[in-house]
Scaffold this motif. Sequence first.
Motif, PDB file in Angstrom:
ATOM      1  N   THR A  89       0.893  -1.070   0.142  1.00 32.73           N
ATOM      2  CA  THR A  89      -0.137   0.143  -0.002  1.00 32.73           C
ATOM      3  C   THR A  89       0.917   1.216  -0.096  1.00 32.73           C
ATOM      4  O   THR A  89       0.756   2.298  -0.761  1.00 32.73           O
ATOM      5  N   LEU A  90       2.034   1.122   0.912  1.00 26.88           N
ATOM      6  CA  LEU A  90       2.912   2.444   0.752  1.00 26.88           C
ATOM      7  C   LEU A  90       3.259   2.700  -0.500  1.00 26.88           C
ATOM      8  O   LEU A  90       3.496   3.722  -1.254  1.00 26.88           O
ATOM      9  N   LEU A  91       3.959   1.414  -1.248  1.00 23.16           N
ATOM     10  CA  LEU A  91       4.505   1.725  -2.591  1.00 23.16           C
ATOM     11  C   LEU A  91       3.541   2.225  -3.742  1.00 23.16           C
ATOM     12  O   LEU A  91       4.083   2.952  -4.496  1.00 23.16           O
ATOM     13  N   ASP A  92       2.291   1.602  -3.274  1.00 26.42           N
ATOM     14  CA  ASP A  92       1.576   2.075  -4.460  1.00 26.42           C
ATOM     15  C   ASP A  92       0.919   3.571  -4.190  1.00 26.42           C
ATOM     16  O   ASP A  92       1.119   4.380  -5.110  1.00 26.42           O
ATOM     17  N   GLY A  93       1.162   4.326  -2.805  1.00 28.73           N
ATOM     18  CA  GLY A  93       1.026   5.623  -2.670  1.00 28.73           C
ATOM     19  C   GLY A  93       1.808   6.326  -3.276  1.00 28.73           C
ATOM     20  O   GLY A  93       1.848   7.286  -3.921  1.00 28.73           O
ATOM     21  N   ILE A  94       3.224   5.833  -3.118  1.00 27.53           N
ATOM     22  CA  ILE A  94       4.346   6.573  -3.715  1.00 27.53           C
ATOM     23  C   ILE A  94       4.322   6.536  -5.388  1.00 27.53           C
ATOM     24  O   ILE A  94       4.512   7.648  -5.761  1.00 27.53           O
ATOM     25  N   LYS A  95       4.162   5.618  -5.875  1.00 27.98           N
ATOM     26  CA  LYS A  95       4.134   5.421  -7.055  1.00 27.98           C
ATOM     27  C   LYS A  95       2.879   6.385  -7.620  1.00 27.98           C
ATOM     28  O   LYS A  95       2.826   7.234  -8.687  1.00 27.98           O
ATOM     29  N   ALA A  96       1.939   6.518  -7.004  1.00 28.41           N
ATOM     30  CA  ALA A  96       0.692   7.358  -7.394  1.00 28.41           C
ATOM     31  C   ALA A  96       1.130   8.827  -7.269  1.00 28.41           C
ATOM     32  O   ALA A  96       0.621   9.616  -8.148  1.00 28.41           O
ATOM     33  N   ALA A  97       1.812   9.074  -6.294  1.00 32.77           N
ATOM     34  CA  ALA A  97       2.312  10.640  -5.914  1.00 32.77           C
ATOM     35  C   ALA A  97       3.277  11.139  -7.212  1.00 32.77           C
ATOM     36  O   ALA A  97       3.181  12.180  -7.097  1.00 32.77           O
TER      37      ALA A  97
END
Length: 61
Positions: A51-59
């Motif tokens: 979830t953290l990595l997905d948030g980083i990618k989206a940002a």
Amino acid sequence: MSDPRPWHKSTYSGGSGAECVEVSEGNEVRVRDTQNRDLGHITFTPAAWSTLLDGIKAAQH
């Protein structure tokens, strides 16, 4: 007893070498600062890490 799991440089670390984060993945994901290894690590569940990595990618977009 030390943990035998290997650590690797995160692909999200900066290329300069000064902003490196290392990750050790398994039943739990451990993250530490290469400049301050002796301070320990942060532990995530694999789901929370994803979830953290997905948030980083989206940002980044």
